[in-house]
Design a protein around this motif. Structure first.
Motif, PDB file in Angstrom:
ATOM      1  N   UNK A 215       0.830  -1.212   0.000  1.00  0.00           N
ATOM      2  CA  UNK A 215       0.000   0.000   0.000  1.00  0.00           C
ATOM      3  C   UNK A 215       0.861   1.257   0.000  1.00  0.00           C
ATOM      4  N   UNK A 216       1.962   1.231   0.755  1.00  0.00           N
ATOM      5  CA  UNK A 216       2.867   2.380   0.782  1.00  0.00           C
ATOM      6  C   UNK A 216       3.526   2.578  -0.583  1.00  0.00           C
ATOM      7  N   UNK A 217       3.825   1.468  -1.258  1.00  0.00           N
ATOM      8  CA  UNK A 217       4.427   1.560  -2.592  1.00  0.00           C
ATOM      9  C   UNK A 217       3.464   2.205  -3.575  1.00  0.00           C
ATOM     10  N   UNK A 218       2.200   1.810  -3.547  1.00  0.00           N
ATOM     11  CA  UNK A 218       1.216   2.413  -4.457  1.00  0.00           C
ATOM     12  C   UNK A 218       1.194   3.933  -4.300  1.00  0.00           C
ATOM     13  N   UNK A 219       1.112   4.390  -3.042  1.00  0.00           N
ATOM     14  CA  UNK A 219       0.986   5.828  -2.806  1.00  0.00           C
ATOM     15  C   UNK A 219       2.262   6.568  -3.180  1.00  0.00           C
ATOM     16  N   UNK A 220       3.417   5.991  -2.833  1.00  0.00           N
ATOM     17  CA  UNK A 220       4.683   6.640  -3.148  1.00  0.00           C
ATOM     18  C   UNK A 220       4.873   6.764  -4.655  1.00  0.00           C
ATOM     19  N   UNK A 230       2.937  -2.667 -11.403  1.00  0.00           N
ATOM     20  CA  UNK A 230       2.465  -3.986 -10.984  1.00  0.00           C
ATOM     21  C   UNK A 230       3.203  -4.344  -9.703  1.00  0.00           C
ATOM     22  N   UNK A 231       2.461  -4.603  -8.631  1.00  0.00           N
ATOM     23  CA  UNK A 231       3.064  -5.087  -7.394  1.00  0.00           C
ATOM     24  C   UNK A 231       2.807  -6.586  -7.290  1.00  0.00           C
ATOM     25  N   UNK A 232       3.827  -7.328  -6.835  1.00  0.00           N
ATOM     26  CA  UNK A 232       3.785  -8.790  -6.840  1.00  0.00           C
ATOM     27  C   UNK A 232       4.255  -9.315  -5.492  1.00  0.00           C
ATOM     28  N   UNK A 233       3.424 -10.143  -4.857  1.00  0.00           N
ATOM     29  CA  UNK A 233       3.848 -10.828  -3.637  1.00  0.00           C
ATOM     30  C   UNK A 233       4.592 -12.092  -4.068  1.00  0.00           C
ATOM     31  N   UNK A 234       5.842 -11.887  -4.438  1.00  0.00           N
ATOM     32  CA  UNK A 234       6.622 -12.973  -5.002  1.00  0.00           C
ATOM     33  C   UNK A 234       7.444 -13.714  -3.964  1.00  0.00           C
ATOM     34  N   UNK A 249      -1.130 -10.307  -7.017  1.00  0.00           N
ATOM     35  CA  UNK A 249      -0.597  -9.141  -7.715  1.00  0.00           C
ATOM     36  C   UNK A 249      -1.641  -8.036  -7.714  1.00  0.00           C
ATOM     37  N   UNK A 250      -1.217  -6.843  -8.081  1.00  0.00           N
ATOM     38  CA  UNK A 250      -2.136  -5.718  -8.260  1.00  0.00           C
ATOM     39  C   UNK A 250      -1.590  -4.837  -9.362  1.00  0.00           C
ATOM     40  N   UNK A 251      -2.462  -4.407 -10.250  1.00  0.00           N
ATOM     41  CA  UNK A 251      -2.074  -3.532 -11.358  1.00  0.00           C
ATOM     42  C   UNK A 251      -2.591  -2.133 -11.087  1.00  0.00           C
ATOM     43  N   UNK A 252      -1.711  -1.165 -11.190  1.00  0.00           N
ATOM     44  CA  UNK A 252      -2.098   0.227 -11.033  1.00  0.00           C
ATOM     45  C   UNK A 252      -1.982   0.959 -12.351  1.00  0.00           C
ATOM     46  N   UNK A 256      -5.650   3.994 -10.513  1.00  0.00           N
ATOM     47  CA  UNK A 256      -6.673   3.003 -10.203  1.00  0.00           C
ATOM     48  C   UNK A 256      -5.995   1.653  -9.980  1.00  0.00           C
ATOM     49  N   UNK A 257      -6.164   1.073  -8.780  1.00  0.00           N
ATOM     50  CA  UNK A 257      -5.525  -0.183  -8.418  1.00  0.00           C
ATOM     51  C   UNK A 257      -6.528  -1.318  -8.576  1.00  0.00           C
ATOM     52  N   UNK A 258      -6.134  -2.368  -9.292  1.00  0.00           N
ATOM     53  CA  UNK A 258      -6.982  -3.541  -9.498  1.00  0.00           C
ATOM     54  C   UNK A 258      -6.248  -4.775  -9.006  1.00  0.00           C
ATOM     55  N   UNK A 259      -6.841  -5.473  -8.035  1.00  0.00           N
ATOM     56  CA  UNK A 259      -6.238  -6.691  -7.518  1.00  0.00           C
ATOM     57  C   UNK A 259      -6.410  -7.814  -8.536  1.00  0.00           C
ATOM     58  N   UNK A 260      -5.343  -8.596  -8.728  1.00  0.00           N
ATOM     59  CA  UNK A 260      -5.366  -9.677  -9.699  1.00  0.00           C
ATOM     60  C   UNK A 260      -4.710 -10.916  -9.086  1.00  0.00           C
ATOM     61  N   UNK A 261      -5.482 -11.991  -8.945  1.00  0.00           N
ATOM     62  CA  UNK A 261      -4.969 -13.260  -8.439  1.00  0.00           C
ATOM     63  C   UNK A 261      -4.834 -14.232  -9.601  1.00  0.00           C
ATOM     64  N   UNK A 262      -3.688 -14.862  -9.708  1.00  0.00           N
ATOM     65  CA  UNK A 262      -3.461 -15.864 -10.754  1.00  0.00           C
ATOM     66  C   UNK A 262      -3.003 -17.158 -10.073  1.00  0.00           C
ATOM     67  N   UNK A 263      -3.690 -18.251 -10.349  1.00  0.00           N
ATOM     68  CA  UNK A 263      -3.361 -19.508  -9.681  1.00  0.00           C
ATOM     69  C   UNK A 263      -2.860 -20.517 -10.696  1.00  0.00           C
ATOM     70  N   UNK A 264      -1.664 -21.045 -10.504  1.00  0.00           N
ATOM     71  CA  UNK A 264      -1.123 -22.001 -11.480  1.00  0.00           C
ATOM     72  C   UNK A 264      -1.947 -23.285 -11.586  1.00  0.00           C
TER      73      UNK A 264
END
Length: 342
Positions: A215-220, A230-234, A249-252, A256-264
């Motif tokens: 969240x801090x990264x999005x605002x900064x 794109x932020x990724x919990x890698x 992940x989340x795409x900004x 506008x931030x959109x949460x995106x979950x991708x499951x292998x």
């Protein structure tokens, strides 16, 4: 006492005065403080005090934006006129538990015509894990011996470049002994996930571990004018998507931030992560993976397919995976590796 030293002491007082009296810095002050840390006559004691005080109170998004301003001004610069690269930000202290994929992913993306810009440093506290430069060197590609002009040329011709802090951003390397002494990740470690040496239009990809960090990264980044991120919990804070769980992940885009979950598992690719053991074994696994074989092959396929889709090189994730399979079957990443190796 030099005026710059007195000024840094004033800035230090603002972040280190305690829970009730600390006021934090404005964006301009954060930039000024970072300028002084990189280039000013500031003592090691002042540097250590600032970094640990700032870690304790956590930098605000506005302060991170000011630090980004300084890095953009004083750091190395790469450009890709007419092309939009993927710019990855991962922890400089490296990996120590899971086998990294980013060097292999970068080779394949670049081979597919998608430019990639990376940055990193030498093994660094607190983890002292394996670094991007060491991984590439194990594959025969040593970015550390190239000038910034050479990097720019490779980026233009082969679509891939990595700036190495000791070689290409020595001002930031000044902080390394202080980071070793304090034994904790300072705010600069957060900055390294958000900064890129690329200037111009790009998709910035930043790894994170904890939700407040994201969240801090999005605002900064919004303050800093990044409009596509794109932020990724890698894995281990990197941008490597896991195969053992859903990729968070989340795409900004334009704020506008959109949460995106991708499951292998939805694509038949679920499996355990490959553990990190040593550089020699990783090299064997990496070379095999570039040919679609070995324990890293499935994870590489998954990451390549997802990033081709997120980079808008194809119109769906299944199409991205299909393209990834074709790239691996044609050994495109291995061919580029051979082109980049001496």
């Amino acid at each position: 006492m030099a005026p710059e030293v007195l000024r840094f002491r004033e800035l230090l007082a603002k972040v280190g005065s305690g829970e009730h009296t600390s006021t934090g810095l404005t964006r301009a002050e954060a930039r000024e403080a970072t300028d002084l840390m990189l280039l000013g006559p500031v003592s090691d004691a002042q540097l250590g005090a600032f970094l640990i005080a700032h870690r304790i109170r956590r930098p605000s998004p506005l302060e991170l934006a000011g630090m980004l301003d300084s890095y953009r001004e004083h750091g190395p610069v790469l450009r890709t006129p007419g092309q939009r690269p993927l710019c990855f930000g991962v922890p400089y202290d490296g990996r120590s538990r899971t086998a990294p994929l980013l060097p292999l992913l970068a080779l394949l993306l670049a081979a597919a015509g998608q430019p990639v810009v990376l940055h990193g440093g030498a093994p660094m506290p607190v983890k002292y894990g394996i670094s991007l430069a060491e991984l590439f060197a194990a594959l025969g590609i040593d970015w550390r011996r190239l000038s910034l002009a050479d990097l720019q040329q490779r980026l233009e011709i082969q679509g891939l470049a990595l700036t190495h802090q000791p070689c290409h951003f020595p001002a930031a390397e000044r902080l390394l002994p202080i980071r070793e002494d304090i034994g904790k990740r300072p705010p600069v470690a957060s900055l390294e996930l958000l900064w890129t040496p690329h200037q111009g239009e790009h998709l910035l990809v930043s790894g994170f571990v904890h939700p407040p960090t994201e969240a801090r990264a999005w605002e900064a980044l919004a303050h800093a004018g990044e409009t596509d991120l794109l932020t990724v919990k890698g894995l281990e804070g990197s941008t490597d998507l896991p195969t053992s769980r859903a990729g968070i992940t989340a795409r900004g885009r334009d704020g506008v931030i959109t949460r995106l979950l991708v499951h292998p598992r939805d694509h038949g690719l679920c499996g355990p992560e490959v553990p990190w053991q040593n550089l020699e074994l990783w090299r064997e696994q990496a070379l095999a993976a570039l040919q679609g074989e070995g324990p890293l092959a499935e994870s590489l396929l998954w990451n390549l397919g997802v990033y081709l889709w997120l980079a808008e090189r194809c119109d769906s994730l299944p199409a991205g995976l299909e393209q990834a399979r074709a790239l691996l079957a044609a050994r495109c990443g291995e061919k580029l590796r051979q082109d980049l190796a001496p």
